[in-house]
Motif scaffolding. Structure first.
Motif, PDB file in Angstrom:
ATOM      1  N   ALA A 481     -94.414 -97.669  36.236  1.00  8.80           N
ATOM      2  CA  ALA A 481     -94.781 -99.078  36.084  1.00  8.80           C
ATOM      3  C   ALA A 481     -94.964 -99.747  37.435  1.00  8.80           C
ATOM      4  O   ALA A 481     -95.669-100.758  37.567  1.00  8.80           O
ATOM      5  N   SER A 482     -94.343 -99.201  38.480  1.00  5.89           N
ATOM      6  CA  SER A 482     -94.438 -99.792  39.825  1.00  5.89           C
ATOM      7  C   SER A 482     -95.719 -99.375  40.554  1.00  5.89           C
ATOM      8  O   SER A 482     -96.058 -99.961  41.584  1.00  5.89           O
ATOM      9  N   ASP A 483     -96.410 -98.352  40.050  1.00  2.00           N
ATOM     10  CA  ASP A 483     -97.667 -97.931  40.658  1.00  2.00           C
ATOM     11  C   ASP A 483     -98.722 -99.004  40.423  1.00  2.00           C
ATOM     12  O   ASP A 483     -98.874 -99.495  39.290  1.00  2.00           O
ATOM     13  N   LYS A 484     -99.448 -99.361  41.480  1.00  2.00           N
ATOM     14  CA  LYS A 484    -100.435-100.418  41.286  1.00  2.00           C
ATOM     15  C   LYS A 484    -101.576-100.306  42.290  1.00  2.00           C
ATOM     16  O   LYS A 484    -101.442 -99.701  43.364  1.00  2.00           O
ATOM     17  N   VAL A 485    -102.703-100.902  41.891  1.00  2.00           N
ATOM     18  CA  VAL A 485    -103.869-101.042  42.760  1.00  2.00           C
ATOM     19  C   VAL A 485    -104.287-102.502  42.714  1.00  2.00           C
ATOM     20  O   VAL A 485    -104.441-103.086  41.634  1.00  2.00           O
ATOM     21  N   SER A 486    -104.466-103.114  43.884  1.00  2.00           N
ATOM     22  CA  SER A 486    -104.915-104.506  43.969  1.00  2.00           C
ATOM     23  C   SER A 486    -106.366-104.545  44.422  1.00  2.00           C
ATOM     24  O   SER A 486    -106.735-103.862  45.390  1.00  2.00           O
ATOM     25  N   ILE A 487    -107.162-105.335  43.736  1.00  2.00           N
ATOM     26  CA  ILE A 487    -108.593-105.442  44.041  1.00  2.00           C
ATOM     27  C   ILE A 487    -108.944-106.919  44.185  1.00  2.00           C
ATOM     28  O   ILE A 487    -108.650-107.731  43.300  1.00  2.00           O
ATOM     29  N   GLN A 488    -109.590-107.248  45.288  1.00  2.00           N
ATOM     30  CA  GLN A 488    -110.067-108.611  45.513  1.00  2.00           C
ATOM     31  C   GLN A 488    -111.574-108.572  45.727  1.00  2.00           C
ATOM     32  O   GLN A 488    -112.069-107.784  46.533  1.00  2.00           O
TER      33      GLN A 488
END
Length: 554
Positions: A481-488
């Motif tokens: 659940a802590s794995d993430k990808v941020s896209i702007q």
């Protein structure tokens, strides 16, 4: 199970019935004995009858009407009629109804048994032929339906994956319902035009199925913005995965680049491409490569011949059916003569195909025509067509900014990039730009997830694709659940540029693969970042913040 050699005897005279039944029984023939028309009709439904032996006059009527019914319900089963001398005038009437033969009364037992046995044998043969014909008709009908569906699907796929381009004129003359030639064209995100003419081994459906996998592969690779060499590699890989080793596809691939003023050509096993200069004279670009499917993927040469676009007025390429086995006035014509004929008759492509078809000669009696496809590229019209795309790009007013964060299992959702592309389209961005954004974000996201979060080695996909898929599926099932990808995503109105920032919670990825230009066409795992840099105005990766920053000009 009912016996297949039963004979139905319809006779009201007791002694005749006894004589007939005993003579047939002596020959191993089983009988069903009835004395009235009503009894006969009832027994017909209960048994499998191989022959009907009927008297004419019965207590409940004449057997004429029963014969009519039997011809409808049992059209192949022989009907024999037992008749006396005074009824010979009715012979013609019974023959017209379908009766096979007559047995004169009084009955001769041995002769009767012999004739019955002969008719039963003939009936068995006729029935076997009838059943075989029925099976053939059923198979033929099923084959026709399957071919109809295959023909529709094949043409639909070609239509879907082929762009309608002004300046690319095509004429096709198929030797049958299915054509083993294929002409495809598509615009790349960088404004280039890629055209492929392919000719599969053989004719008909077999050739069409050989060439079929290339259609979707070609379209997908061009839309991703891959180089011509990379597209060729993918076509070879797809062919070798799907098609038997004895089936090959000769092909010409052309890439027109107005921005670079260049024409790139790869000819593998096709007739020479005719290239007409501004003075009208033509030169030949002959095949320097083997057809696709002959060599393994790693031995395919991706070396292209390069020409200056502004020095070429027109190009013509065609399948070998247009020039092979041709004769004029009883004299075989050489390929060079055929090239000259083609070069001087490009004003009417269909008429040219008809002329070359009429010149065809055959080495056997099969008269097996080859498929003919002729494609002519008018470069002045094509340059205007490609330039028109740039002119239609309107300035988009206003700036905007979106921030997305994908966490846990949402990283497995492959629909996100489609949604982003559709969102940009709703703001008025044209299809080509949305396609470019889709490709760039897809590659960035795959790099971030596969290499940054999952820690999958970059070269595994190339060295062992099955192992890559297995590892990816395992990682997807255990994603945290802590794995993430941020896209702007930021649109800047003043500069008409789109900025994309992407970071992941993993260890990032290596940039070694984008620093070796020579390996672009030879390595699958290096293409992702190479592709991003080729489509983007600028590319920057900050390894300290694990953030990729890409800008795309509209």
């Amino acid at each position: 199970m009912p016996q297949e050699n039963k004979v139905l005897i319809l006779e009201d005279d007791t002694s005749t019935r006894l004589i007939v039944s005993k003579s047939l029984a002596a020959q191993g023939i089983e009988t069903v004995i009835v004395g009235t028309l009503a009894e006969a009709e009832a027994e017909v439904e209960k048994h499998s009858i191989a022959l009907f032996l009927l008297d004419v006059h019965l207590p409940d009527g004449d057997s004429t009407e029963l014969v009519r019914k039997l011809r409808i319900s049992h059209p192949l089963v022989p009907v024999l009629v037992m008749t006396g001398d005074y009824e010979q005038n009715r012979v013609s009437e019974f023959f017209d109804l379908g009766v096979r033969d007559f047995i004169r009364k009084p009955v001769h037992p041995i002769l009767l048994a012999s004739r019955v046995r002969s008719f039963i044998r003939n009936y068995a043969t006729e029935r076997a032929l009838f059943e075989a014909n029925e099976m053939y008709q059923r198979i033929a009908h099923e084959k026709e339906q399957e071919e109809e569906l295959a023909h529709y699907v094949y043409n639909h796929i070609l239509d879907v994956h082929t762009s309608k381009i002004d300046g690319l004129d095509v004429a096709i003359r198929s030797s049958g319902r299915f054509c083993g030639d294929m002409i495809l064209s598509a615009k790349a995100p960088n404004g280039n035009l890629v055209v492929m003419l392919a000719d599969a081994t053989g004719h008909g459906m077999a050739a069409a199925l050989t060439i079929y996998p290339m259609a979707s592969t070609f379209s997908a690779m061009v839309s991703k913005g891959l180089s011509l060499g990379a597209i060729l590699k993918e076509l070879s890989t797809k062919h070798n995965q799907c098609i038997p080793q004895n089936r090959f596809v000769a092909a010409i691939l052309i890439e027109l680049s107005p921005a670079e003023n260049s024409i790139r050509v790869w000819n593998g096993g096709m007739p020479s491409l005719l290239m007409f200069g501004n003075d009208g004279e033509f030169t030949k670009v002959s095949s320097k490569n083997l057809a696709i499917g002959i060599l393994p993927d790693e031995l395919i040469s991706t070396k292209m011949e390069v020409f200056e676009l502004d020095k070429v007025r027109k190009m013509a390429m065609f399948s070998d059916g247009l020039i092979e086995n041709k004769a004029i006035g009883g004299r075989n014509i050489s390929f060079d003569e055929a090239y000259d004929i083609i070069a001087t008759h490009l004003d009417d492509l269909q008429d040219l195909l008809g002329k070359m078809h009429d010149c065809e000669q055959f080495v056997n009696e099969l008269n097996d025509h080859d498929d003919m496809t002729l494609a002519v590229l008018d470069l002045e019209r094509l340059k205007e067509e490609l330039k028109q795309v740039e002119q239609e790009e309107d300035v988009l007013p206003g700036s905007f900014e979106f921030d997305f964060v994908l966490t846990g299992a949402s990283l497995n959702n492959d629909k996100f990039v489609f949604g982003l592309s559709e969102l940009l389209a709703s703001y008025g961005f044209n299809k080509e730009f949305c396609q470019k954004v889709f490709t760039v974000v897809t590659e960035l996201l795959v790099n971030a997830v596969d290499h940054g979060i999952f820690n999958i080695p970059s070269n595994l996909k190339e060295e062992d694709f099955i192992a890559y898929l297995s590892m990816r599926e395992e990682k997807q099932s255990t994603i945290a659940a802590s794995d993430k990808v941020s896209i702007q995503v930021k649109w800047q109105e003043p500069t008409q540029t789109l900025e994309i920032f992407l970071s992941d919670s993993g260890n990032g990825y290596e940039l070694n693969s984008i620093n070796n230009d020579n390996e672009l066409d030879d390595l699958a795992y290096g293409r992702g970042l190479k592709l991003i840099t080729s489509l983007s105005h600028s590319f920057d990766y900050d390894e300290h913040t694990n953030t990729t920053h890409v800008t795309l000009e509209y």
